[in-house]
Design a protein around this motif. Structure first.
Motif, PDB file in Angstrom:
ATOM      1  N   THR A   6      21.769 -11.646 -36.434  1.00  0.00           N
ATOM      2  CA  THR A   6      22.000 -11.074 -35.109  1.00  0.00           C
ATOM      3  C   THR A   6      23.129 -10.059 -35.200  1.00  0.00           C
ATOM      4  O   THR A   6      24.035 -10.186 -36.007  1.00  0.00           O
ATOM      5  CB  THR A   6      22.389 -12.162 -34.079  1.00  0.00           C
ATOM      6  OG1 THR A   6      23.573 -12.811 -34.528  1.00  0.00           O
ATOM      7  CG2 THR A   6      21.287 -13.167 -33.893  1.00  0.00           C
ATOM      8  N   THR A   7      23.016  -9.048 -34.391  1.00  0.00           N
ATOM      9  CA  THR A   7      24.054  -8.031 -34.318  1.00  0.00           C
ATOM     10  C   THR A   7      24.989  -8.402 -33.184  1.00  0.00           C
ATOM     11  O   THR A   7      24.530  -8.630 -32.061  1.00  0.00           O
ATOM     12  CB  THR A   7      23.425  -6.648 -34.054  1.00  0.00           C
ATOM     13  OG1 THR A   7      22.519  -6.365 -35.106  1.00  0.00           O
ATOM     14  CG2 THR A   7      24.482  -5.575 -33.974  1.00  0.00           C
ATOM     15  N   THR A   9      27.364  -8.156 -30.080  1.00  0.00           N
ATOM     16  CA  THR A   9      27.441  -7.202 -28.982  1.00  0.00           C
ATOM     17  C   THR A   9      28.783  -7.348 -28.287  1.00  0.00           C
ATOM     18  O   THR A   9      29.398  -8.423 -28.306  1.00  0.00           O
ATOM     19  CB  THR A   9      26.319  -7.428 -27.949  1.00  0.00           C
ATOM     20  OG1 THR A   9      26.438  -8.741 -27.417  1.00  0.00           O
ATOM     21  CG2 THR A   9      24.956  -7.241 -28.563  1.00  0.00           C
ATOM     22  N   ARG A  45      27.415  11.358 -29.044  1.00  0.00           N
ATOM     23  CA  ARG A  45      27.062  10.054 -28.447  1.00  0.00           C
ATOM     24  C   ARG A  45      27.825   9.808 -27.157  1.00  0.00           C
ATOM     25  O   ARG A  45      27.274   9.327 -26.176  1.00  0.00           O
ATOM     26  CB  ARG A  45      27.322   8.930 -29.437  1.00  0.00           C
ATOM     27  CG  ARG A  45      26.373   8.953 -30.599  1.00  0.00           C
ATOM     28  CD  ARG A  45      26.693   7.855 -31.577  1.00  0.00           C
ATOM     29  NE  ARG A  45      25.820   7.947 -32.716  1.00  0.00           N
ATOM     30  CZ  ARG A  45      26.222   7.781 -33.955  1.00  0.00           C
ATOM     31  NH1 ARG A  45      27.469   7.488 -34.222  1.00  0.00           N
ATOM     32  NH2 ARG A  45      25.367   7.886 -34.947  1.00  0.00           N
ATOM     33  N   GLY A  78      25.542  -2.884 -28.973  1.00  0.00           N
ATOM     34  CA  GLY A  78      25.003  -3.686 -30.073  1.00  0.00           C
ATOM     35  C   GLY A  78      24.289  -2.732 -31.015  1.00  0.00           C
ATOM     36  O   GLY A  78      24.861  -1.732 -31.420  1.00  0.00           O
ATOM     37  N   THR A  79      23.018  -3.004 -31.292  1.00  0.00           N
ATOM     38  CA  THR A  79      22.253  -2.067 -32.118  1.00  0.00           C
ATOM     39  C   THR A  79      21.945  -0.788 -31.348  1.00  0.00           C
ATOM     40  O   THR A  79      21.639   0.241 -31.946  1.00  0.00           O
ATOM     41  CB  THR A  79      20.934  -2.703 -32.599  1.00  0.00           C
ATOM     42  OG1 THR A  79      20.192  -3.143 -31.465  1.00  0.00           O
ATOM     43  CG2 THR A  79      21.210  -3.868 -33.535  1.00  0.00           C
ATOM     44  N   VAL A  80      21.984  -0.862 -30.031  1.00  0.00           N
ATOM     45  CA  VAL A  80      21.886   0.301 -29.148  1.00  0.00           C
ATOM     46  C   VAL A  80      22.985   0.166 -28.095  1.00  0.00           C
ATOM     47  O   VAL A  80      23.571  -0.908 -27.930  1.00  0.00           O
ATOM     48  CB  VAL A  80      20.511   0.413 -28.438  1.00  0.00           C
ATOM     49  CG1 VAL A  80      19.384   0.605 -29.427  1.00  0.00           C
ATOM     50  CG2 VAL A  80      20.252  -0.783 -27.546  1.00  0.00           C
ATOM     51  N   ARG A  82      23.415  -0.011 -24.281  1.00  0.00           N
ATOM     52  CA  ARG A  82      22.659  -0.206 -23.045  1.00  0.00           C
ATOM     53  C   ARG A  82      23.600   0.082 -21.880  1.00  0.00           C
ATOM     54  O   ARG A  82      24.694  -0.491 -21.804  1.00  0.00           O
ATOM     55  CB  ARG A  82      22.112  -1.622 -22.959  1.00  0.00           C
ATOM     56  CG  ARG A  82      21.241  -1.848 -21.736  1.00  0.00           C
ATOM     57  CD  ARG A  82      20.625  -3.227 -21.776  1.00  0.00           C
ATOM     58  NE  ARG A  82      19.916  -3.548 -20.570  1.00  0.00           N
ATOM     59  CZ  ARG A  82      18.602  -3.508 -20.423  1.00  0.00           C
ATOM     60  NH1 ARG A  82      17.833  -3.138 -21.429  1.00  0.00           N
ATOM     61  NH2 ARG A  82      18.035  -3.829 -19.278  1.00  0.00           N
ATOM     62  N   LYS A 117      16.272   6.212 -25.572  1.00  0.00           N
ATOM     63  CA  LYS A 117      15.168   5.568 -26.285  1.00  0.00           C
ATOM     64  C   LYS A 117      14.221   4.926 -25.283  1.00  0.00           C
ATOM     65  O   LYS A 117      13.022   4.875 -25.493  1.00  0.00           O
ATOM     66  CB  LYS A 117      15.704   4.490 -27.221  1.00  0.00           C
ATOM     67  CG  LYS A 117      16.464   5.028 -28.400  1.00  0.00           C
ATOM     68  CD  LYS A 117      16.909   3.888 -29.293  1.00  0.00           C
ATOM     69  CE  LYS A 117      17.425   4.443 -30.587  1.00  0.00           C
ATOM     70  NZ  LYS A 117      17.092   3.635 -31.723  1.00  0.00           N
ATOM     71  N   GLU A 133      18.844   2.923 -22.581  1.00  0.00           N
ATOM     72  CA  GLU A 133      19.309   2.574 -23.913  1.00  0.00           C
ATOM     73  C   GLU A 133      19.338   3.813 -24.792  1.00  0.00           C
ATOM     74  O   GLU A 133      18.363   4.584 -24.815  1.00  0.00           O
ATOM     75  CB  GLU A 133      18.421   1.507 -24.547  1.00  0.00           C
ATOM     76  CG  GLU A 133      18.491   0.189 -23.820  1.00  0.00           C
ATOM     77  CD  GLU A 133      17.630  -0.889 -24.440  1.00  0.00           C
ATOM     78  OE1 GLU A 133      17.857  -2.063 -24.099  1.00  0.00           O
ATOM     79  OE2 GLU A 133      16.732  -0.579 -25.237  1.00  0.00           O
ATOM     80  N   GLY A 135      20.698   5.344 -28.807  1.00  0.00           N
ATOM     81  CA  GLY A 135      21.117   4.971 -30.142  1.00  0.00           C
ATOM     82  C   GLY A 135      22.623   5.145 -30.314  1.00  0.00           C
ATOM     83  O   GLY A 135      23.249   5.920 -29.609  1.00  0.00           O
TER      84      GLY A 135
END
Length: 136
Positions: A6-7, A9, A45, A78-80, A82, A117, A133, A135
């Motif tokens: 798990t990443t 967050t 970003r 996290g991985t993105v 949000r 995304k 969301e 990247g």
């Protein structure tokens, strides 16, 4: 047995007055929080996130305002990244954007769609959450 990877967050949430000043404050605090998380102010970003927060917060103020109620900004990294904006007006759900032609408004969600995304709207009693969301 495979352990699930798990990443981790991290989250930030804050309520703002449902005013133009509140929308501006949400954008500024989001930029500061992202910088603290290692997404440098002024980076692509960061600027993308700022545009999305600005649009969703402005929509919450203009279209989701209920007198006496605030809107909430929530960021989850996290991985993105949000971005969520929650308001208390359930009846005014944003629709998928259509090209606006010569209209002077209505292009904001086209921008959100182009920069993300994924994005969508979830019911969240007593209102709704518009999320996007991107990247990281």
């Amino acid at each position: 047995m495979n352990p699930q990877i798990t990443t981790p967050t991290i989250e930030f949430a804050r309520r703002f007055s449902s005013t133009r000043r509140g929308a501006s404050s949400a954008r500024k605090l989001a930029l500061g929080q992202l910088d603290a998380w290692g997404v440098p102010h002024g980076s692509e970003r960061s600027e993308t996130a700022a545009l999305i927060v600005a649009e969703l917060a402005a929509n919450a103020v203009l279209h989701g305002h209920v007198p006496g109620h605030e809107f909430e900004l929530r960021l989850v990294l996290g991985t993105v990244l949000r971005i969520e904006v929650t308001d208390t007006r359930a009846m005014r759900r944003p629709l998928r954007p259509e090209p606006a032609g010569d209209a002077e408004s209505g292009r904001g969600l086209l921008l959100v769609e182009a920069l993300t995304k994924a994005w969508g709207v979830d019911a969240r009693p007593p209102g709704k959450t518009v999320w996007a969301e991107v990247g990281v």
